[in-house]
Design an enzyme around this catalytic site. Structure first.
Site, PDB file in Angstrom:
ATOM      1  N   SER A 298       4.663   6.940   2.403  1.00 51.62           N
ATOM      2  CA  SER A 298       5.276   5.655   2.776  1.00 51.62           C
ATOM      3  C   SER A 298       4.702   4.549   1.898  1.00 51.62           C
ATOM      4  O   SER A 298       3.508   4.562   1.587  1.00 51.62           O
ATOM      5  CB  SER A 298       4.952   5.305   4.235  1.00 51.62           C
ATOM      6  OG  SER A 298       5.313   6.349   5.122  1.00 51.62           O
TER       7      SER A 298
ATOM      8  N   HIS B  12       0.780   5.139   1.247  1.00 57.60           N
ATOM      9  CA  HIS B  12       0.014   5.972   2.185  1.00 57.60           C
ATOM     10  C   HIS B  12       0.659   7.353   2.252  1.00 57.60           C
ATOM     11  O   HIS B  12       1.882   7.458   2.397  1.00 57.60           O
ATOM     12  CB  HIS B  12       0.011   5.317   3.571  1.00 57.60           C
ATOM     13  CG  HIS B  12      -0.780   6.097   4.580  1.00 57.60           C
ATOM     14  ND1 HIS B  12      -2.156   6.096   4.606  1.00 57.60           N
ATOM     15  CD2 HIS B  12      -0.389   6.941   5.566  1.00 57.60           C
ATOM     16  CE1 HIS B  12      -2.573   6.888   5.578  1.00 57.60           C
ATOM     17  NE2 HIS B  12      -1.518   7.412   6.172  1.00 57.60           N
TER      18      HIS B  12
ATOM     19  N   ASP C 296      -2.896   0.712   7.970  1.00 58.26           N
ATOM     20  CA  ASP C 296      -1.680   1.513   7.744  1.00 58.26           C
ATOM     21  C   ASP C 296      -0.584   1.199   8.767  1.00 58.26           C
ATOM     22  O   ASP C 296       0.279   2.041   9.052  1.00 58.26           O
ATOM     23  CB  ASP C 296      -2.002   3.018   7.748  1.00 58.26           C
ATOM     24  CG  ASP C 296      -2.994   3.396   6.661  1.00 58.26           C
ATOM     25  OD1 ASP C 296      -2.945   2.791   5.575  1.00 58.26           O
ATOM     26  OD2 ASP C 296      -3.819   4.293   6.895  1.00 58.26           O
TER      27      ASP C 296
ATOM     28  N   ASN D 136       0.856  -1.198   0.000  1.00 55.60           N
ATOM     29  CA  ASN D 136       0.000   0.000   0.000  1.00 55.60           C
ATOM     30  C   ASN D 136       0.884   1.238   0.000  1.00 55.60           C
ATOM     31  O   ASN D 136       1.961   1.232   0.592  1.00 55.60           O
ATOM     32  CB  ASN D 136      -0.871   0.013   1.263  1.00 55.60           C
ATOM     33  CG  ASN D 136      -1.796   1.216   1.336  1.00 55.60           C
ATOM     34  OD1 ASN D 136      -2.460   1.564   0.352  1.00 55.60           O
ATOM     35  ND2 ASN D 136      -1.841   1.878   2.481  1.00 55.60           N
TER      36      ASN D 136
END
Ligand code: GRF
Length: 214
Positions: free
Chosen positions: A135, A108, A144, A106
């Protein structure tokens, strides 16, 4: 071997476009084998041929768990090496995360562990931070909260609002994501017991962005 990427996106898809552009330019040895969305109207879907698009809503599937299961099935069907969330705005259930553990990434828009969740740019401004950023991390069941692979930093400038700051962060998100995907595609990236490994060496602090955007 060319890495197969499944992309999850809910919105605009500028990160997806950066991936597609890098593949077309020959700077990322990968292919996008599907784009999956919880928002049938997402601009991201329009960036790939129709045959690569999958879109459902939890409502159309009869609930969140059924949606997650349908999504997981559809992703499995394209046999991805990596599943990459780029602006995917729905929380993935624990069963889904478990199924793709170790190959689920992911991006973020904050310097994690700061500002998990939403409104990261506004929160960085309100906190008076001098620095903000993005990030890329492995996804775990904690929102997250998975191990961070790489980070890019940008200054917060006087007079910034959430929009100007978001734009400055987005400009570094694209090269940061590509940097991580090149490692992933080359088989150089792994996660074990909550720790990131590059070339089989543990990464103790997130890798910095290698090259600033032009
Ligand atoms: C990016 O800021 C990403 O970090 C966040 O959502 C935004 C998506 O932008 N998770 P885009 O859809 O890739 O343009």
């Amino acid at each position: 071997m060319t890495a197969r990427l499944a992309i999850l996106a809910s919105g605009r898809g500028s990160n997806l476009q950066a991936i597609l552009d890098a593949i077309a330019a020959g700077t990322l040895d990968a292919s996008v084998v599907g784009v999956f969305s919880d928002k049938p109207e997402a601009q991201a879907l329009q960036r790939v041929p129709e045959a690569l698009r999958w879109a459902r809503t939890p409502k159309s599937c009869g609930g969140r768990d059924a949606f997650d299961a349908a999504l997981a099935e559809a992703i499995e069907a394209v046999r991805p090496d990596w599943v990459v969330c780029v602006g995917y705005m729905r929380i993935l259930g624990a069963a889904f995360v478990q199924r793709f553990a170790g190959r689920l990434l992911n991006i973020h828009p904050s310097l994690l562990p700061k500002y998990k969740g939403l409104h990261t740019h506004q929160r960085a401004l309100e906190a008076g931070d001098a620095e903000h950023g993005a990030s890329v991390h492995f996804v775990t069941a904690e929102l997250d909260g998975g191990p961070v692979i790489a980070q890019a930093r940008v200054p917060v400038r006087p007079g910034d609002d959430a929009e100007t700051l978001a734009a400055r962060v987005l400009a570094v998100e694209h090269p940061l994501l590509l940097q991580v995907l090149r490692l992933a595609a080359a088989g150089r990236l792994a996660e074990r017991d909550g720790r990131v490994f590059v070339d089989a060496q543990p990464v103790f602090t997130p890798l910095p962005l290698e090259s600033a955007p032009a």
